[in-house]
Design a protein around this motif. Structure first.
Motif, mmCIF file in Angstrom:
data_model
loop_
_atom_site.group_PDB
_atom_site.id
_atom_site.type_symbol
_atom_site.label_atom_id
_atom_site.label_comp_id
_atom_site.label_asym_id
_atom_site.label_seq_id
_atom_site.Cartn_x
_atom_site.Cartn_y
_atom_site.Cartn_z
ATOM 1 N N ASP A 63 46.811 30.103 38.571
ATOM 2 C CA ASP A 63 46.335 29.553 39.850
ATOM 3 C C ASP A 63 47.163 30.096 41.013
ATOM 4 N N PHE A 64 48.463 30.203 40.851
ATOM 5 C CA PHE A 64 49.308 30.695 41.947
ATOM 6 C C PHE A 64 49.040 32.173 42.228
ATOM 7 N N GLU A 65 49.040 33.002 41.180
ATOM 8 C CA GLU A 65 48.801 34.423 41.408
ATOM 9 C C GLU A 65 47.386 34.667 41.910
ATOM 10 N N GLY A 66 46.429 33.842 41.453
ATOM 11 C CA GLY A 66 45.055 34.020 41.886
ATOM 12 C C GLY A 66 44.846 33.744 43.364
ATOM 13 N N ILE A 78 40.681 42.930 34.081
ATOM 14 C CA ILE A 78 39.521 42.123 34.464
ATOM 15 C C ILE A 78 39.945 40.698 34.800
ATOM 16 N N GLU A 79 40.861 40.133 34.004
ATOM 17 C CA GLU A 79 41.295 38.765 34.261
ATOM 18 C C GLU A 79 42.053 38.647 35.585
ATOM 19 N N ARG A 80 42.835 39.662 35.942
ATOM 20 C CA ARG A 80 43.537 39.600 37.232
ATOM 21 C C ARG A 80 42.546 39.652 38.392
ATOM 22 N N VAL A 81 41.495 40.460 38.249
ATOM 23 C CA VAL A 81 40.469 40.509 39.302
ATOM 24 C C VAL A 81 39.755 39.162 39.391
ATOM 25 N N ILE A 82 39.522 38.530 38.242
ATOM 26 C CA ILE A 82 38.893 37.201 38.233
ATOM 27 C C ILE A 82 39.756 36.207 39.006
ATOM 28 N N GLU A 83 41.052 36.201 38.717
ATOM 29 C CA GLU A 83 41.953 35.293 39.430
ATOM 30 C C GLU A 83 41.890 35.527 40.935
ATOM 31 N N GLU A 84 41.878 36.815 41.305
ATOM 32 C CA GLU A 84 41.853 37.172 42.714
ATOM 33 C C GLU A 84 40.573 36.672 43.378
ATOM 34 N N ARG A 85 39.428 36.903 42.731
ATOM 35 C CA ARG A 85 38.141 36.524 43.337
ATOM 36 C C ARG A 85 37.904 35.022 43.296
ATOM 37 N N ALA A 86 38.461 34.355 42.246
ATOM 38 C CA ALA A 86 38.288 32.905 42.134
ATOM 39 C C ALA A 86 39.277 32.152 43.002
ATOM 40 N N ARG A 87 40.246 32.869 43.602
ATOM 41 C CA ARG A 87 41.292 32.267 44.435
ATOM 42 C C ARG A 87 42.037 31.168 43.680
ATOM 43 N N GLY A 88 42.251 31.424 42.366
ATOM 44 C CA GLY A 88 43.017 30.475 41.571
ATOM 45 C C GLY A 88 42.235 29.282 41.080
#
Length: 383
Positions: free
Chosen positions: A224-227, A103-113
């Motif tokens: 932030d970078f991965e997101g 879930i946290e990785r999807v959050i990073e992806e959708r929040a664009r970091g």
């Protein structure tokens, strides 16, 4: 930060455990075995930890060099410095092995970091997909049905693919010989504004693909970078001083087995220079893929002639606000990170930036020059 290794940083039953590590002496690094609290330099029998883990660790004798609690941190006053317990092994890591991390990785992806957008996205995803991710076995028929339902709802993500699909995410975390040990400063990029530690169990695997022991690790991560892009995973994960391991590898034996890894409870404590305190907990019982399955997927159609270590992933995702409400946690210089498990000990590292951390200078060529100058390669061949 204590300057020498205290009993509290060792397994509670360390007197009965068989531990493997590395110690820096005046002439260079040496592999060591710890038995009954005594440290034995075994470099005349096996010059590297990779060699040591390929054989019968219990059969190596070595030369006693002192008590384990006399080992010091880099820069300490002691003559024997505790280093990362690995040397020639490849450093691999499995990602998204817990529902929370998915879930946290999807959050990073959708929040664009952007950490300020994370809270609202987290609430939406948890309400819609949290239970589903936690309840399915990756790669199973129910998991594939959940995948199709999420695709139909427009909620699919590359991170969910590795969370519930048949193939785990396995990546290379750090170059050979670049990891840090107990007491060393770990680094985050100076241009990162959203980052965190990742407390994990790490499995040591020898050249034959056999899991031979376990230790603790910190897979320092830049959210932030991965997101911003999953293609920035290398920059998010692999920086100077961004990977710590230790304090020792606990060798599997009758008193400590893979089942102890499966049941491990991992505690995290972050203490900030301004008095900030964050506590976290990760239970290996909640991992979605068995550790041996992750080892098997890492091997796949690959060979590791010097062995590898594998970070198993983390349940921990820090969402406790530090400075600004809604922006969650990020490191500050001066933080102290403690990762603890009663059977593996405590891995403690202060935090600085990757620029300010001690530079990595002993690569493979320098390492082997050092071994050759000390006559260890000749001794190993002769033995």
């Amino acid at each position: 930060m204590e300057r020498t290794l205290s009993p509290q940083s060792l397994p509670v039953d360390y007197q009965d455990a068989l531990l493997v590590g590395r110690v820096g002496l005046s002439q260079g690094p040496v592999p060591v075995v710890v038995r009954g609290g005594t440290v034995y330099d075994v470099s005349r029998e096996v010059p590297t930890v990779a060699d040591l883990l390929d054989g019968d660790v219990s059969a190596v004798s070595g030369r006693a060099i002192g008590d384990v609690t006399d080992l010091s941190v880099p820069g300490g006053e002691g003559g024997a410095i505790l280093l990362s317990p690995i040397d020639l092994q490849c450093v691999k890591a499995a990602g998204v092995t817990f529902a929370v991390s998915a879930i946290e990785r999807v959050i990073e992806e959708r929040a664009r970091g952007d950490s300020s957008a994370a809270a609202a996205i987290r609430a939406e995803l948890e309400s819609k997909v949290g239970d589903g991710i936690r309840s399915v076995v990756p790669g199973s028929e129910p998991a594939m049905r959940l995948k199709q339902a999420l695709i139909d709802a427009g909620m699919w993500s590359q991170y969910l693919e590795v969370a519930i699909g048949p193939d785990a995410e396995v990546f290379t975390k750090a170059p050979v010989l670049s990891t840090l040990g107990w007491g060393s400063e770990i680094g985050v990029r100076s241009d990162s504004t959203w980052n965190n530690p990742e407390p994990e169990v790490v499995i040591a695997v020898n050249s034959r693909g056999e899991a031979v022991g376990a230790t603790l690790g910190n897979d320092v991560n830049l959210r932030d970078f991965e997101g911003r892009s999953a293609l920035l995973l290398g920059k998010a994960k692999d920086n100077n001083a961004s990977c710590s391991v230790g304090p020792f590898i606990r060798v599997f034996d009758a008193g400590y087995t893979m089942d102890d890894v499966r049941a491990a409870e991992i505690d995290l404590l972050i203490e900030g220079p301004e008095g900030y305190r964050l506590e976290g907990h990760s239970s290996m019982r909640q991992i979605s893929r068995d550790p041996l399955d992750l080892v098997k997927q890492t091997l796949s159609e690959h060979q590791y002639p010097d062995g590898f270590v594998l970070f198993l992933g983390t349940l921990f995702a820090p969402v406790q606000d530090r400075d600004v409400p809604g922006r969650g946690f990020t490191h500050k210089v001066g933080d102290r990170v403690t990762i603890a498990n009663d059977r593996l000990g405590r891995l403690i590292n202060p935090v600085t930036t990757s620029k300010a951390a001690a530079p990595w200078t002993m690569g493979i060529r320098a390492f082997y020059r050092n071994l050759a100058e000390r006559g260890l390669l000749h001794d190993a061949v002769s033995a």
